[in-house]
Design an enzyme around this catalytic site. Structure first.
Site, PDB file in Angstrom:
ATOM      1  N   ASP A 194      -4.085   3.061  -8.388  1.00 28.87           N
ATOM      2  CA  ASP A 194      -3.362   3.701  -9.670  1.00 28.87           C
ATOM      3  C   ASP A 194      -3.546   5.155  -9.550  1.00 28.87           C
ATOM      4  OD1 ASP A 194      -1.568   3.576 -11.006  1.00 28.87           O
ATOM      5  OD2 ASP A 194      -2.631   2.172 -12.676  1.00 28.87           O
ATOM      6  N   ASP A 199       3.086  -0.829 -17.441  1.00 25.64           N
ATOM      7  CA  ASP A 199       3.417  -1.763 -16.186  1.00 25.64           C
ATOM      8  C   ASP A 199       4.482  -2.745 -16.411  1.00 25.64           C
ATOM      9  OD1 ASP A 199       2.884   0.039 -15.427  1.00 25.64           O
ATOM     10  OD2 ASP A 199       1.095  -0.283 -14.880  1.00 25.64           O
ATOM     11  N   LEU A 224       6.216   0.291  -1.981  1.00 26.80           N
ATOM     12  CA  LEU A 224       6.396  -1.360  -1.481  1.00 26.80           C
ATOM     13  C   LEU A 224       7.106  -2.112  -2.205  1.00 26.80           C
ATOM     14  CD1 LEU A 224       2.483  -0.789  -0.813  1.00 26.80           C
ATOM     15  CD2 LEU A 224       3.960  -1.217   1.127  1.00 26.80           C
ATOM     16  N   GLU A 235      -4.446   8.534  -1.838  1.00 25.22           N
ATOM     17  CA  GLU A 235      -3.883   8.485  -3.392  1.00 25.22           C
ATOM     18  C   GLU A 235      -4.916   9.453  -3.475  1.00 25.22           C
ATOM     19  OE1 GLU A 235      -1.418   6.531  -3.869  1.00 25.22           O
ATOM     20  OE2 GLU A 235      -1.474   5.787  -5.810  1.00 25.22           O
ATOM     21  N   LYS A 280      -0.897  -4.905   4.336  1.00 27.54           N
ATOM     22  CA  LYS A 280      -0.011  -4.763   5.493  1.00 27.54           C
ATOM     23  C   LYS A 280      -0.504  -5.940   6.681  1.00 27.54           C
ATOM     24  CE  LYS A 280      -0.731  -0.186   3.138  1.00 27.54           C
ATOM     25  NZ  LYS A 280      -1.874   0.900   3.883  1.00 27.54           N
ATOM     26  N   GLU A 284      -5.998  -4.108   0.964  1.00 30.31           N
ATOM     27  CA  GLU A 284      -6.773  -2.858   0.386  1.00 30.31           C
ATOM     28  C   GLU A 284      -6.185  -2.439  -0.492  1.00 30.31           C
ATOM     29  OE1 GLU A 284      -4.506   0.259   2.124  1.00 30.31           O
ATOM     30  OE2 GLU A 284      -4.748  -1.136   4.716  1.00 30.31           O
ATOM     31  N   TYR A 321      -4.776   6.028   3.368  1.00 29.40           N
ATOM     32  CA  TYR A 321      -4.233   4.779   3.984  1.00 29.40           C
ATOM     33  C   TYR A 321      -3.173   4.597   4.898  1.00 29.40           C
ATOM     34  CZ  TYR A 321      -1.624   5.407  -0.854  1.00 29.40           C
ATOM     35  OH  TYR A 321      -0.768   5.553  -1.780  1.00 29.40           O
ATOM     36  N   ARG A 330       4.653  12.723  -2.962  1.00 29.07           N
ATOM     37  CA  ARG A 330       6.005  12.013  -2.709  1.00 29.07           C
ATOM     38  C   ARG A 330       7.127  11.762  -3.110  1.00 29.07           C
ATOM     39  NH1 ARG A 330       5.812   5.344  -3.541  1.00 29.07           N
ATOM     40  NH2 ARG A 330       6.378   6.123  -5.749  1.00 29.07           N
ATOM     41  N   GLU A 358       5.937  -4.339 -18.838  1.00 21.59           N
ATOM     42  CA  GLU A 358       7.860  -3.815 -19.018  1.00 21.59           C
ATOM     43  C   GLU A 358       8.240  -3.508 -18.153  1.00 21.59           C
ATOM     44  OE1 GLU A 358       6.792  -3.391 -24.032  1.00 21.59           O
ATOM     45  OE2 GLU A 358       6.622  -1.590 -22.789  1.00 21.59           O
ATOM     46  N   TYR A 359       7.977  -2.766 -17.632  1.00 26.43           N
ATOM     47  CA  TYR A 359       8.660  -2.402 -16.247  1.00 26.43           C
ATOM     48  C   TYR A 359       8.865  -3.378 -15.289  1.00 26.43           C
ATOM     49  CZ  TYR A 359      10.211   1.714 -13.035  1.00 26.43           C
ATOM     50  OH  TYR A 359      10.820   2.361 -12.479  1.00 26.43           O
ATOM     51  N   ASP A 360       7.777  -3.695 -15.357  1.00 22.66           N
ATOM     52  CA  ASP A 360       8.247  -4.841 -13.377  1.00 22.66           C
ATOM     53  C   ASP A 360       9.039  -5.672 -14.076  1.00 22.66           C
ATOM     54  OD1 ASP A 360       6.334  -3.193 -11.807  1.00 22.66           O
ATOM     55  OD2 ASP A 360       4.899  -4.431 -12.986  1.00 22.66           O
TER      56      ASP A 360
HETATM   57  S1  IVH Z   1       0.936   2.087   1.369  1.00 20.78           S
HETATM   58  C1  IVH Z   1       4.730   1.927   3.420  1.00 20.78           C
HETATM   59  N1  IVH Z   1      -1.035   1.647   0.710  1.00 20.78           N
HETATM   60  O1  IVH Z   1       1.391   1.853  -4.223  1.00 20.78           O
HETATM   61  C2  IVH Z   1       4.061   1.903   2.591  1.00 20.78           C
HETATM   62  N2  IVH Z   1       0.370   2.200  -0.405  1.00 20.78           N
HETATM   63  O2  IVH Z   1       3.812   1.124  -4.141  1.00 20.78           O
HETATM   64  C3  IVH Z   1       2.960   2.783   1.635  1.00 20.78           C
HETATM   65  N3  IVH Z   1      -0.124   2.879  -3.410  1.00 20.78           N
HETATM   66  O3  IVH Z   1       3.568   4.692  -2.827  1.00 20.78           O
HETATM   67  C4  IVH Z   1       2.141   2.458   0.593  1.00 20.78           C
HETATM   68  N4  IVH Z   1      -2.407   1.752  -2.933  1.00 20.78           N
HETATM   69  O4  IVH Z   1       1.441   5.188  -3.893  1.00 20.78           O
HETATM   70  C5  IVH Z   1      -0.276   1.724   0.596  1.00 20.78           C
HETATM   71  N5  IVH Z   1      -3.562   0.965  -0.161  1.00 20.78           N
HETATM   72  C6  IVH Z   1      -2.243   1.201  -0.239  1.00 20.78           C
HETATM   73  C7  IVH Z   1      -2.480   2.183  -1.294  1.00 20.78           C
HETATM   74  C8  IVH Z   1      -0.355   1.951  -1.956  1.00 20.78           C
HETATM   75  C9  IVH Z   1      -1.888   2.733  -3.800  1.00 20.78           C
HETATM   76  C10 IVH Z   1       0.331   2.964  -3.274  1.00 20.78           C
HETATM   77  C11 IVH Z   1       1.131   4.388  -3.189  1.00 20.78           C
HETATM   78  C12 IVH Z   1       2.268   3.953  -2.953  1.00 20.78           C
HETATM   79  C13 IVH Z   1       2.737   2.847  -3.798  1.00 20.78           C
HETATM   80  C14 IVH Z   1       3.759   2.038  -3.675  1.00 20.78           C
END
Ligand code: IVH
Length: 692
Positions: free
Chosen positions: A125, A40, A90, A181, A297, A121, A233, A144, A42-44
């Site tokens: 993973d 992760d 995100l 998730e 959020k 939140e 979520y 997704r 390295e990717y980031d």
């Molecule tokens: S919200 C528009 N909440 O992270 C908002 N995502 O990098 C959509 N993820 O695709 C996502 N925990 O697979 C949200 N509490 C959480 C999350 C979460 C894990 C993942 C999810 C998303 C990715 C975004």
């Protein structure tokens, strides 16, 4: 090292191209094959560098830039589902400083000094899903995918106990998509891997991959056997959104009976956000599942609506990533593994150590140069990093702990398995055994690859068994798998003397032998992409095999062209370059390989590839090349549109091209098209064509 301050435009352009390629490959490995090879971190790092370069040189932003993409397009084995409301990604931040910027930025956007409420939140993973309910009943589920189109996993989701199938509540909307998730708890992951190991199956690298691999099974019965969990979520399409905030949403769905993370918090101001981060970071290792950060959020939906979206991500939410987990331990040994293509890969055997709740006993050392660069020696204490994905990395040596008599590691010049010379070709980082298939390690790895999940997918022929069978001469090459049953010998006493009689082996019985033969016979008809992938041609992974299958349609046609060394069509495929084409042709030059293929063709039938994603459109089956700058569409959009209508998009013009779509400032490709007499379309003409 790249210096963002001094980098020239020319260098930046090259770098952006390199990053786009690398990240596309990494995305494919991660999203489609559930088999990542970058950590992760390295990717980031790549993602961040890409972002910085694009900020500095906005005119160099590529059509295929990773910044424009979410995940990877879906594989074709599952039915596709179009998300009416896209499943977004995100933005990432990594420090408190960036967090402050994020919150301040939102205040600035809203033109206010007052504190804004956020939910915090845990960022699970796992694998995101969307579950659709109509009139209280769960009716369909999807992954997704690329955010717009996902895979239909209705049957798989149904097997997860935590997901309610029916909700009986007065205020439950007529239509509602709940999103969250799917994940595998750490304990269940260890249990699954222990079981896999016993059955000689390849273990999963981490819980996320195990969850993804378990959920995306065409046979939902397999999903059912795996212990998966899920949390909700957010939401997608809803007929009646009556909640006013994210926290109210979370309370509501909990009341309806959906699982919600108990660590979700409501923070009234920046201070409380920072506290929530610190507190979760401290709890992280004790959680029964992997998280890779926190999602913040904006709580109020009204404010969320005002804030809106950036290109692919909401402005009102962000992911605060945790640092990768590290530990110090001793290298007990450096082992050299020989892979299917003869590559010698060094692996460090470590004194087992707990890294963020997971016991680690091996780390990859990548290759010879990496060992030299970091001067890693047997007996050294090293810092290792486990970043959720792939096998842990060695970051560096703790020199103060090095013993006086330690010596630099000497990378072998001979294959440790067969003794043949191991050589490095120019420009190659890897050293390879030159023994070819006379090297037992290569021959064995090749058979293992042949039966693997994305190739022939033969259950019951695990790694240990293949090794035993190879040693005893029962299996020498992939084709021998299909003659096992004939060689096994019949039931009657008179033939008992001849034949393999696998049922008499230790740990085997009549039932397991029958199952094995059944699994083998079920694969006597095989799809073209699987067959091509199974051959184990260097550089040709599952995605490339699919591209080849799409473009050639039949194995005989593909093989004929390759044996003639005609790579024009191959190279014209977007995503296949000269180097890969070279490896493919080399593969078909080898007598040994042709013999194996011939033997296989006697045993299996390869289906022709029919691309059923392509309906009958004006461009279906046509090969299109885009060139120049388009006005109404980005290059990526144009490409996606054409592909969704069944066209093939090529990167270069050849005799196989049907249309060249020319934007402004088109260069050599347009000229070449003219020379070859290929139909040239303007962007308008192209749009007209696909409309019709
Ligand atoms: S919200 C528009 N909440 O992270 C908002 N995502 O990098 C959509 N993820 O695709 C996502 N925990 O697979 C949200 N509490 C959480 C999350 C979460 C894990 C993942 C999810 C998303 C990715 C975004």
């Amino acid at each position: 090292m790249i210096n963002i301050l001094t980098i020239t435009e020319e260098q930046a352009k090259k770098e952006l191209e390199k990053i786009a390629k690398e990240m596309a490959k990494a995305d494919e490995a991660y999203y489609q094959n559930d088999d990542p090879y970058l950590t992760d971190a390295e990717y980031d790092e790549l993602k961040l560098l890409n972002e910085k370069l694009e900020q500095k040189f906005p005119h160099l932003i590529r059509a295929d830039s990773p910044s424009k993409r979410i995940g990877a397009p879906v594989k074709s084995d599952f039915k596709k589902v179009i998300h009416k409301i896209p499943m977004l990604s995100l933005g990432d931040i990594f420090s408190e400083e960036e967090l402050v910027d994020f919150v301040k930025g939102i205040q600035r956007f809203l033109n206010t000094d007052t504190d804004i409420e956020f939910t915090s939140e845990p960022k699970m993973d796992g694998l995101s899903f969307s579950a659709r309910y109509e009139n209280g009943r769960f009716i369909s589920g999807a992954t997704r995918g690329d955010g717009k189109t996902g895979e239909d996993i209705t049957d798989n989701l149904k097997t997860i106990a935590a997901l309610p199938h029916f909700i009986d509540a007065a205020d439950f909307p007529e239509i509602i998509e709940l999103r969250g998730e799917v994940y595998m708890a750490k304990a269940d992951f260890f249990e699954l891997n222990a079981k896999n190991e016993k059955e000689n199956k390849k273990p999963f690298a981490n819980p996320r991959n195990a969850a993804a691999g378990s959920l995306r099974q065409l046979d939902a019965n397999i999903t059912k056997e795996r212990k998966l969990s899920l949390l909700v979520y957010t939401w997608g399409e809803v007929s009646n959104i009556f909640w006013k905030s994210q926290s109210e949403f979370l309370e509501t769905i909990q009341r309806w009976g959906f699982p919600v993370n108990p660590y979700n918090r409501l923070c009234r101001n920046l201070k409380e956000i920072i506290e929530s981060y610190e507190s979760l970071l401290n709890t992280r290792a004790d959680l029964p599942y992997d998280i890779d950060g926190i999602v913040y959020k904006v709580n109020s939906l009204e404010l969320q609506n005002r804030l809106g979206f950036l290109t692919r991500t909401p402005r009102w939410a962000i992911a605060h990533k945790f640092p990768a987990e590290k530990a110090v331990t001793r290298i007990n040994n450096i082992r050299i593994q020989v892979g299917r293509t003869g590559a010698l890969t060094p692996v460090a055997d470590l004194e087992p150590v707990n890294v963020g709740g997971v016991m680690v006993s091996h780390a990859t050392l990548h290759n010879e140069d990496e060992i030299k660069r970091k001067d890693i020696r047997i007996g050294d204490y090293v810092t290792i990093q486990r970043a959720g994905d792939v096998i842990p990395q060695v970051l560096g040596v703790v020199l103060e702990k090095r013993s006086d008599d330690s010596k630099p590691f000497e990378f072998p010049k001979f294959c440790p398995e067969c003794g043949a010379h191991a050589i490095r070709e120019e420009d190659e980082a890897v050293r390879r055994c030159t023994g070819g298939l006379s090297c037992p390690a290569q021959a064995i790895e090749r058979i293992k690859h042949f039966v693997s999940r994305e190739a022939f997918n033969i259950e019951g022929l695990g790694g240990k068994i293949i090794e035993q069978f190879f040693a005893e001469g029962i299996l020498q090459s992939p084709a021998d798998i299909f003659t096992l049953e004939a060689r096994n010998g019949g039931d009657d006493l008179f033939s008992a003397a001849s034949g393999l009689h696998l049922e008499n082996r230790d740990g085997w019985g009549r039932k397991s032998v029958e199952n094995l033969f059944k699994a083998i016979n079920e694969r006597r008809i095989i799809t073209l992409p699987r067959f091509i992938y199974a051959l184990g041609i260097r550089q040709v992974g599952a995605a490339t095999s699919l591209l080849i299958a799409k473009n050639y349609g039949s194995f005989s046609y593909f093989m004929q062209e390759m044996c003639r060394g005609d790579t024009e069509k191959l190279i014209s495929i977007d995503g296949i370059g000269e180097a890969m084409a070279h490896d493919v042709v080399e593969f078909f030059k080898e007598e040994h390989n042709l013999m194996i293929i011939q033997k296989l063709l006697n045993e299996v039938k390869i289906e022709e590839f029919i691309d059923n994603t392509a309906a009958d459109t004006a461009v279906s089956g046509k090969t299109i090349v885009f060139t120049g700058t388009l006005e109404h569409l980005t290059r990526a959009e144009a490409k996606a549109k054409a592909q969704s209508l069944g066209a093939k998009v090529a990167g270069s013009v050849s005799a196989h091209t049907d249309y060249v779509v020319m934007g402004a400032d088109a260069g050599s490709k347009a000229r070449k098209a003219q020379e070859l007499g290929i139909k040239i379309l303007s962007e308008e003409e192209f749009l007209q064509l696909i409309k019709s």
